[in-house]
Design a protein around this motif. Sequence first.
Motif, PDB file in Angstrom:
ATOM      1  N   VAL A  85      21.617 -84.399 -11.908  1.00 22.44           N
ATOM      2  CA  VAL A  85      20.803 -83.288 -12.396  1.00 22.44           C
ATOM      3  C   VAL A  85      19.759 -82.896 -11.354  1.00 22.44           C
ATOM      4  O   VAL A  85      19.523 -81.716 -11.099  1.00 22.44           O
ATOM      5  N   ARG A  86      19.125 -83.884 -10.736  1.00 20.80           N
ATOM      6  CA  ARG A  86      18.139 -83.583  -9.702  1.00 20.80           C
ATOM      7  C   ARG A  86      18.800 -82.853  -8.525  1.00 20.80           C
ATOM      8  O   ARG A  86      18.247 -81.876  -7.997  1.00 20.80           O
ATOM      9  N   ASP A  87      19.957 -83.323  -8.112  1.00 18.66           N
ATOM     10  CA  ASP A  87      20.680 -82.638  -7.033  1.00 18.66           C
ATOM     11  C   ASP A  87      20.998 -81.201  -7.426  1.00 18.66           C
ATOM     12  O   ASP A  87      20.866 -80.272  -6.611  1.00 18.66           O
ATOM     13  N   ALA A  88      21.405 -81.021  -8.683  1.00 20.31           N
ATOM     14  CA  ALA A  88      21.777 -79.687  -9.147  1.00 20.31           C
ATOM     15  C   ALA A  88      20.584 -78.745  -9.158  1.00 20.31           C
ATOM     16  O   ALA A  88      20.686 -77.593  -8.731  1.00 20.31           O
ATOM     17  N   VAL A  89      19.438 -79.215  -9.656  1.00 21.10           N
ATOM     18  CA  VAL A  89      18.277 -78.318  -9.734  1.00 21.10           C
ATOM     19  C   VAL A  89      17.773 -77.957  -8.339  1.00 21.10           C
ATOM     20  O   VAL A  89      17.335 -76.825  -8.097  1.00 21.10           O
ATOM     21  N   GLN A  90      17.873 -78.873  -7.388  1.00 23.35           N
ATOM     22  CA  GLN A  90      17.466 -78.555  -6.027  1.00 23.35           C
ATOM     23  C   GLN A  90      18.389 -77.507  -5.418  1.00 23.35           C
ATOM     24  O   GLN A  90      17.933 -76.575  -4.731  1.00 23.35           O
ATOM     25  N   LEU A  91      19.687 -77.627  -5.680  1.00 24.49           N
ATOM     26  CA  LEU A  91      20.642 -76.650  -5.164  1.00 24.49           C
ATOM     27  C   LEU A  91      20.451 -75.294  -5.837  1.00 24.49           C
ATOM     28  O   LEU A  91      20.426 -74.252  -5.168  1.00 24.49           O
ATOM     29  N   VAL A  92      20.310 -75.298  -7.158  1.00 25.15           N
ATOM     30  CA  VAL A  92      20.116 -74.042  -7.895  1.00 25.15           C
ATOM     31  C   VAL A  92      18.849 -73.344  -7.439  1.00 25.15           C
ATOM     32  O   VAL A  92      18.826 -72.122  -7.248  1.00 25.15           O
ATOM     33  N   ARG A  93      17.773 -74.112  -7.234  1.00 27.42           N
ATOM     34  CA  ARG A  93      16.522 -73.526  -6.750  1.00 27.42           C
ATOM     35  C   ARG A  93      16.731 -72.843  -5.397  1.00 27.42           C
ATOM     36  O   ARG A  93      16.307 -71.698  -5.191  1.00 27.42           O
ATOM     37  N   ALA A  94      17.375 -73.525  -4.482  1.00 27.82           N
ATOM     38  CA  ALA A  94      17.581 -72.975  -3.143  1.00 27.82           C
ATOM     39  C   ALA A  94      18.450 -71.720  -3.189  1.00 27.82           C
ATOM     40  O   ALA A  94      18.182 -70.738  -2.479  1.00 27.82           O
ATOM     41  N   LEU A  95      19.479 -71.729  -4.039  1.00 26.23           N
ATOM     42  CA  LEU A  95      20.368 -70.575  -4.119  1.00 26.23           C
ATOM     43  C   LEU A  95      19.672 -69.371  -4.749  1.00 26.23           C
ATOM     44  O   LEU A  95      19.875 -68.236  -4.316  1.00 26.23           O
ATOM     45  N   HIS A  96      18.851 -69.606  -5.776  1.00 23.93           N
ATOM     46  CA  HIS A  96      18.132 -68.486  -6.377  1.00 23.93           C
ATOM     47  C   HIS A  96      17.080 -67.925  -5.406  1.00 23.93           C
ATOM     48  O   HIS A  96      16.880 -66.701  -5.342  1.00 23.93           O
ATOM     49  N   GLU A  97      16.436 -68.797  -4.672  1.00 24.55           N
ATOM     50  CA  GLU A  97      15.461 -68.328  -3.680  1.00 24.55           C
ATOM     51  C   GLU A  97      16.164 -67.499  -2.604  1.00 24.55           C
ATOM     52  O   GLU A  97      15.686 -66.418  -2.217  1.00 24.55           O
ATOM     53  N   PHE A  98      17.299 -67.992  -2.110  1.00 24.86           N
ATOM     54  CA  PHE A  98      18.103 -67.243  -1.140  1.00 24.86           C
ATOM     55  C   PHE A  98      18.529 -65.893  -1.703  1.00 24.86           C
ATOM     56  O   PHE A  98      18.439 -64.849  -1.036  1.00 24.86           O
ATOM     57  N   THR A  99      18.973 -65.912  -2.966  1.00 26.12           N
ATOM     58  CA  THR A  99      19.471 -64.693  -3.594  1.00 26.12           C
ATOM     59  C   THR A  99      18.386 -63.640  -3.731  1.00 26.12           C
ATOM     60  O   THR A  99      18.628 -62.446  -3.485  1.00 26.12           O
ATOM     61  N   PRO A 145      19.580 -60.544 -10.226  1.00 27.00           N
ATOM     62  CA  PRO A 145      19.576 -60.598  -8.755  1.00 27.00           C
ATOM     63  C   PRO A 145      20.864 -61.190  -8.177  1.00 27.00           C
ATOM     64  O   PRO A 145      21.301 -60.776  -7.095  1.00 27.00           O
ATOM     65  N   VAL A 146      21.456 -62.148  -8.885  1.00 31.63           N
ATOM     66  CA  VAL A 146      22.704 -62.747  -8.388  1.00 31.63           C
ATOM     67  C   VAL A 146      23.787 -61.682  -8.305  1.00 31.63           C
ATOM     68  O   VAL A 146      24.508 -61.579  -7.299  1.00 31.63           O
ATOM     69  N   ARG A 147      23.908 -60.873  -9.338  1.00 32.69           N
ATOM     70  CA  ARG A 147      24.913 -59.803  -9.332  1.00 32.69           C
ATOM     71  C   ARG A 147      24.600 -58.761  -8.275  1.00 32.69           C
ATOM     72  O   ARG A 147      25.498 -58.257  -7.593  1.00 32.69           O
ATOM     73  N   ALA A 148      23.314 -58.431  -8.126  1.00 36.57           N
ATOM     74  CA  ALA A 148      22.929 -57.439  -7.122  1.00 36.57           C
ATOM     75  C   ALA A 148      23.201 -57.940  -5.717  1.00 36.57           C
ATOM     76  O   ALA A 148      23.590 -57.165  -4.833  1.00 36.57           O
ATOM     77  N   GLY A 149      23.019 -59.240  -5.504  1.00 38.53           N
ATOM     78  CA  GLY A 149      23.279 -59.815  -4.184  1.00 38.53           C
ATOM     79  C   GLY A 149      24.732 -59.773  -3.786  1.00 38.53           C
ATOM     80  O   GLY A 149      25.066 -59.637  -2.603  1.00 38.53           O
ATOM     81  N   GLY A 150      25.621 -59.898  -4.765  1.00 39.17           N
ATOM     82  CA  GLY A 150      27.050 -59.753  -4.518  1.00 39.17           C
ATOM     83  C   GLY A 150      27.698 -60.882  -3.749  1.00 39.17           C
ATOM     84  O   GLY A 150      28.821 -60.733  -3.255  1.00 39.17           O
ATOM     85  N   ASN A 151      27.013 -62.038  -3.631  1.00 39.53           N
ATOM     86  CA  ASN A 151      27.592 -63.174  -2.903  1.00 39.53           C
ATOM     87  C   ASN A 151      28.392 -64.011  -3.883  1.00 39.53           C
ATOM     88  O   ASN A 151      27.838 -64.732  -4.719  1.00 39.53           O
ATOM     89  N   ARG A 152      29.714 -63.945  -3.791  1.00 42.20           N
ATOM     90  CA  ARG A 152      30.566 -64.620  -4.773  1.00 42.20           C
ATOM     91  C   ARG A 152      30.494 -66.136  -4.663  1.00 42.20           C
ATOM     92  O   ARG A 152      30.626 -66.838  -5.666  1.00 42.20           O
ATOM     93  N   ALA A 153      30.267 -66.638  -3.453  1.00 42.48           N
ATOM     94  CA  ALA A 153      30.146 -68.092  -3.296  1.00 42.48           C
ATOM     95  C   ALA A 153      28.895 -68.602  -4.005  1.00 42.48           C
ATOM     96  O   ALA A 153      28.916 -69.650  -4.666  1.00 42.48           O
TER      97      ALA A 153
END
Length: 228
Positions: A85-99, A145-153
């Motif tokens: 869970v900790r690994d997941a939240v760190q990854l999700v945080r980074a991806l949302h910030e990038f997005t 924002p995820v949809r607007a970003g359009g990055n499927r990965a």
Amino acid sequence: MLDVSPLPKVTRPLLRDEAYDRIRQAIIDGSLAPGTPLRDADLADELGLSRAPVRQALLRLAGDGLVESKPQSYTRVAAIAGDEVRDAVQLVRALHEFTIRQALPRLGARQIAEMRAANEKFAAAVGSGDVAAAIAADDELHDIPVRAGGNRAVAATLDRYTPLLRRLEYARFSSLPAHRSIRRHTELVDAIEAGDAVTAAAITSTIWSDLEASLDTSPETTDPMETP
């Protein structure tokens, strides 16, 4: 038979995907609690399926970290808290910030209005104590924002790992004041409307960092918590 809330019968043709979606949602919302044994025959009967698509769904859920299995011993719903869970939240945080950084130039008046509307739904659901509606509205807001970003990965990775966090939120939803999340959502949308990518990314990071911090205060499954 499993002593759980009834699972709707599957009628659409992609049976393994339907089985995956139904079982995953039952794990996320706590209908299938951590530690619940998962017997493919029982689940197949609940869903009105053969055992094959259920087995495929359980294998996929194990890959997602929602199910744990030991050959010839058990298959059960995985515990909520822990390193995964900790690994997941760190990854999700980074991806949302990038997005947010990538999507901000594409977020116009329509998307901003949609985010404000989603936050209004979130606030109303929090006020009425409707956990499912609050989490759905929160997902709606962050997905714009995820949809607007359009990055499927990015979208596919978030779809895989966000459920690990959402089941934590279902379990602990009411223990922290959700008004903090409402305020931060508002601040996030204000920064996006102002075209301030630095502030928007910083607020996004804080939203998910708060969720990570909560893992240190209540590491198991029964205390409710605030959603980001």
